[in-house]
Design a protein around this motif. Structure first.
Motif, PDB file in Angstrom:
ATOM      1  N   VAL A 170      -8.377  -9.360   4.754  1.00 41.68           N
ATOM      2  CA  VAL A 170      -9.578  -8.591   4.440  1.00 41.68           C
ATOM      3  C   VAL A 170      -9.276  -7.133   4.754  1.00 41.68           C
ATOM      4  CG1 VAL A 170     -10.584  -8.993   6.726  1.00 41.68           C
ATOM      5  CG2 VAL A 170     -12.062  -8.334   4.813  1.00 41.68           C
ATOM      6  N   GLN A 171      -9.746  -6.241   3.910  1.00 45.10           N
ATOM      7  CA  GLN A 171      -9.424  -4.816   4.025  1.00 45.10           C
ATOM      8  C   GLN A 171     -10.713  -4.000   4.015  1.00 45.10           C
ATOM      9  OE1 GLN A 171      -7.524  -2.028   0.734  1.00 45.10           O
ATOM     10  NE2 GLN A 171      -5.935  -3.283   1.678  1.00 45.10           N
ATOM     11  N   GLN A 172     -10.757  -3.008   4.906  1.00 42.96           N
ATOM     12  CA  GLN A 172     -11.958  -2.185   4.997  1.00 42.96           C
ATOM     13  C   GLN A 172     -11.586  -0.722   5.193  1.00 42.96           C
ATOM     14  OE1 GLN A 172     -15.387  -2.992   4.709  1.00 42.96           O
ATOM     15  NE2 GLN A 172     -15.450  -0.778   4.664  1.00 42.96           N
ATOM     16  N   ASP A 173     -12.298   0.124   4.476  1.00 38.71           N
ATOM     17  CA  ASP A 173     -12.144   1.564   4.622  1.00 38.71           C
ATOM     18  C   ASP A 173     -13.200   2.047   5.609  1.00 38.71           C
ATOM     19  OD1 ASP A 173     -12.016   4.318   4.321  1.00 38.71           O
ATOM     20  OD2 ASP A 173     -13.272   4.284   2.544  1.00 38.71           O
ATOM     21  N   LEU A 174     -12.793   2.249   6.869  1.00 33.37           N
ATOM     22  CA  LEU A 174     -13.736   2.587   7.921  1.00 33.37           C
ATOM     23  C   LEU A 174     -14.190   4.039   7.868  1.00 33.37           C
ATOM     24  CD1 LEU A 174     -12.132   0.632  10.900  1.00 33.37           C
ATOM     25  CD2 LEU A 174     -13.946  -0.099   9.351  1.00 33.37           C
ATOM     26  N   THR A 175     -13.471   4.891   7.159  1.00 34.48           N
ATOM     27  CA  THR A 175     -13.855   6.296   7.077  1.00 34.48           C
ATOM     28  C   THR A 175     -14.562   6.629   5.761  1.00 34.48           C
ATOM     29  OG1 THR A 175     -11.619   6.795   6.297  1.00 34.48           O
ATOM     30  CG2 THR A 175     -12.060   7.119   8.631  1.00 34.48           C
ATOM     31  N   VAL A 176     -14.779   5.640   4.920  1.00 32.89           N
ATOM     32  CA  VAL A 176     -15.513   5.780   3.660  1.00 32.89           C
ATOM     33  C   VAL A 176     -14.940   6.925   2.815  1.00 32.89           C
ATOM     34  CG1 VAL A 176     -17.831   5.706   2.630  1.00 32.89           C
ATOM     35  CG2 VAL A 176     -17.536   5.107   5.023  1.00 32.89           C
ATOM     36  N   TYR A 232      -2.922   1.872   6.710  1.00 38.02           N
ATOM     37  CA  TYR A 232      -2.247   2.527   5.595  1.00 38.02           C
ATOM     38  C   TYR A 232      -2.890   3.881   5.342  1.00 38.02           C
ATOM     39  CZ  TYR A 232      -0.119   3.121   0.973  1.00 38.02           C
ATOM     40  OH  TYR A 232       0.597   3.604  -0.108  1.00 38.02           O
ATOM     41  N   PHE A 233      -2.039   4.893   5.192  1.00 36.53           N
ATOM     42  CA  PHE A 233      -2.476   6.262   4.961  1.00 36.53           C
ATOM     43  C   PHE A 233      -1.779   6.794   3.714  1.00 36.53           C
ATOM     44  CE2 PHE A 233      -1.496  10.757   5.251  1.00 36.53           C
ATOM     45  CZ  PHE A 233      -2.692  11.343   5.605  1.00 36.53           C
ATOM     46  N   GLN A 234      -2.547   7.396   2.805  1.00 42.63           N
ATOM     47  CA  GLN A 234      -1.999   7.958   1.569  1.00 42.63           C
ATOM     48  C   GLN A 234      -2.572   9.351   1.346  1.00 42.63           C
ATOM     49  OE1 GLN A 234      -1.972   5.697  -2.380  1.00 42.63           O
ATOM     50  NE2 GLN A 234      -3.404   7.347  -2.813  1.00 42.63           N
ATOM     51  N   THR A 235      -1.732  10.267   0.905  1.00 45.80           N
ATOM     52  CA  THR A 235      -2.189  11.626   0.640  1.00 45.80           C
ATOM     53  C   THR A 235      -3.092  11.658  -0.593  1.00 45.80           C
ATOM     54  OG1 THR A 235      -0.173  12.094  -0.620  1.00 45.80           O
ATOM     55  CG2 THR A 235      -0.162  12.659   1.723  1.00 45.80           C
ATOM     56  N   SER A 236      -3.816  12.733  -0.752  1.00 43.54           N
ATOM     57  CA  SER A 236      -4.853  12.830  -1.774  1.00 43.54           C
ATOM     58  C   SER A 236      -4.269  12.826  -3.195  1.00 43.54           C
ATOM     59  CB  SER A 236      -5.672  14.102  -1.569  1.00 43.54           C
ATOM     60  OG  SER A 236      -4.868  15.248  -1.737  1.00 43.54           O
ATOM     61  N   LEU A 237      -5.053  12.336  -4.144  1.00 44.97           N
ATOM     62  CA  LEU A 237      -4.634  12.306  -5.546  1.00 44.97           C
ATOM     63  C   LEU A 237      -4.787  13.682  -6.199  1.00 44.97           C
ATOM     64  CD1 LEU A 237      -6.137   8.893  -6.717  1.00 44.97           C
ATOM     65  CD2 LEU A 237      -3.809   9.392  -5.971  1.00 44.97           C
ATOM     66  N   LYS A 289      -9.363  13.861  -0.890  1.00 43.34           N
ATOM     67  CA  LYS A 289      -9.180  13.486   0.513  1.00 43.34           C
ATOM     68  C   LYS A 289      -8.041  12.484   0.655  1.00 43.34           C
ATOM     69  CE  LYS A 289     -14.108  14.015   1.544  1.00 43.34           C
ATOM     70  NZ  LYS A 289     -15.325  13.315   2.027  1.00 43.34           N
ATOM     71  N   ASN A 290      -7.409  12.504   1.819  1.00 45.02           N
ATOM     72  CA  ASN A 290      -6.422  11.474   2.130  1.00 45.02           C
ATOM     73  C   ASN A 290      -7.132  10.134   2.244  1.00 45.02           C
ATOM     74  OD1 ASN A 290      -4.412  13.462   2.315  1.00 45.02           O
ATOM     75  ND2 ASN A 290      -4.800  13.767   4.489  1.00 45.02           N
ATOM     76  N   ASN A 291      -6.527   9.103   1.678  1.00 43.22           N
ATOM     77  CA  ASN A 291      -7.069   7.749   1.779  1.00 43.22           C
ATOM     78  C   ASN A 291      -6.467   7.038   2.982  1.00 43.22           C
ATOM     79  OD1 ASN A 291      -7.352   6.899  -1.771  1.00 43.22           O
ATOM     80  ND2 ASN A 291      -8.537   8.238  -0.469  1.00 43.22           N
TER      81      ASN A 291
END
Length: 402
Positions: free
Chosen positions: A380-386, A324-329, A359-361
């Motif tokens: 389970v969900q992980q943000d690999l790019t922190v 999942y990719f989301q543009t920055s807030l 940053k884009n999430n």
């Protein structure tokens, strides 16, 4: 690395999607949808408005069904004050510094500026329920509710998402000793505070329910693609945010596609692609809504890959991965001239809660489900790019026909 994985997954989807052959073997096991729970993160800003995600269905449901899910996400960022210079001359000076050194450019007590501050700590529990209704052969309506609860993440209610587990993982597997300063401020605590640049404030303590909303989606399934293994639907989304911090209506549009590949009589493969955009705060019901980001439009792109098989007893098992990719807030150019002020206790990764807003999430979700008439799923969900908040998220849920 993550971008390469994403591009590879997207390439695979496009390659398979372009196959125009029609499967005529009726004996093959066919699953023409992707079993996907709510995969939206428990981001401390994102939960306050109606975000969009993929709807990977080949056609409108033959029966109405209910989907219920519970998610648990660990959020953390130490207290940070942020100043935004108003004058372009001052901004030009700040651009000459890295964001973590920008405070050296000016005396923050005299500069003409806007400001905001935030701090996140705790485990956010999300509770969501939605009913999907077949309106006609090509039309579907989804009505859902959401609410969130902030907790301290004590065991056994938050086994993998509490602070102790995460820091033990950092100590013994990856990350090193206290890489995000959780121990400096104390483990297993809970509080969210935010004061926006307009002077509106938010304060959430352990045990508080917040960010309640009603989400409505309408899906249309056109029939201009004759291949039965390819499905497309278009969505219109209206969300009513009902919290005291944000009372408003959001509106969005999405497009979703799925490609089904029948491998043999017991195995099936599905690929999904979704894209869309949301207009936050299309209608505001009060003037003092908290500002959860300076971007009014939020875009998303989602890809999914699912392998499924049916057992001899008729139970369907699925294993899926979702990106999942989301543009920055916040508007990205502002990151060049903000002046974050570090809390005196913090020294590791102290500004991520702020810089991530620009940053884009993106994050990966790994899903397993099983069932016949009732489907049970875990993820389970992980943000690999922190570059997202929470650090780790888990969830489970049920889907059953009415």
């Amino acid at each position: 690395m993550v971008k390469r994985y994403y591009l590879l997954l997207l390439f695979c989807f496009v390659s398979v999607f372009s196959i125009a052959q029609e499967d005529t073997d009726l004996e093959k096991f066919t699953k023409n949808n992707i079993t996907k729970p709510n995969i939206l993160s428990t981001h401390s800003f994102g939960v306050f408005f109606n975000r969009l995600q993929g709807h990977f269905e080949n056609k409108a449901p033959s029966k109405n069904y209910i989907n219920f899910s519970i998610e648990s996400g660990n959020i953390w960022s130490p207290p940070v004050n942020v100043y935004i210079p108003k004058n372009e001359a001052d901004r030009a000076v700040v651009r000459g510094y890295n964001w973590d050194q920008a405070h050296r450019a000016f005396d923050e007590s005299t500069i003409d500026k806007d400001s905001f501050n935030l701090a996140n700590d705790g485990v956010v529990k999300g509770f969501k329920a939605a009913v999907n209704i077949r309106l006609a052969e090509k039309h579907e309506l989804q009505i859902g509710v959401r609410t969130y609860l902030l907790t301290k993440g004590k065991t056994p209610f938050s086994i993998f998402t509490n602070d102790t587990f995460i820091e033990d993982f950092h100590d013994h597997i990856a990350g090193g000793n206290d890489p995000f300063d959780r121990r400096v401020f104390g483990l297993n605590k809970a509080n969210i505070t935010y004061n926006d640049r307009a002077g509106n404030s938010l304060n959430i303590d352990a045990g508080d329910f917040f960010a309640t909303g009603i989400e409505t989606s309408y899906y249309y399934y056109p029939d201009f693609i004759k291949n039965k293994t390819i499905g497309i639907n278009f969505g219109g989304h209206l969300g009513a945010n009902l919290s005291k911090s944000n009372s408003s209506l959001d509106f969005g549009l999405s497009a979703n596609a799925i490609k089904t590949i029948g491998i043999n009589d017991r195995n099936n493969l599905n690929l999904g692609l979704s894209v869309g955009s949301l207009r936050k705060g299309l209608v505001n019901f009060k003037s003092d809504n908290v500002m959860f980001g300076t971007n009014s439009f939020i875009g998303f792109l989602e890809t999914a890959l699912e392998y499924s098989f049916i057992s001899k007893k008729g139970t369907i098992h699925t294993f899926g991965t979702d990106f999942y990719f989301q543009t920055s807030l916040n508007k990205k150019d502002e990151l060049e001239y903000i002046i974050p002020i570090r809390d005196e206790k913090a020294f590791n990764s102290w500004g991520q809660g702020v810089t991530n807003l620009y940053k884009n999430n993106n994050y990966w979700t790994f899903i397993y489900s099983f069932g016949k008439k009732t489907t049970t799923y875990f993820y389970v969900q992980q943000d690999l790019t922190v570059n997202n908040n929470p650090d780790i998220q888990t969830g489970f849920g049920f889907k059953f026909n009415l």
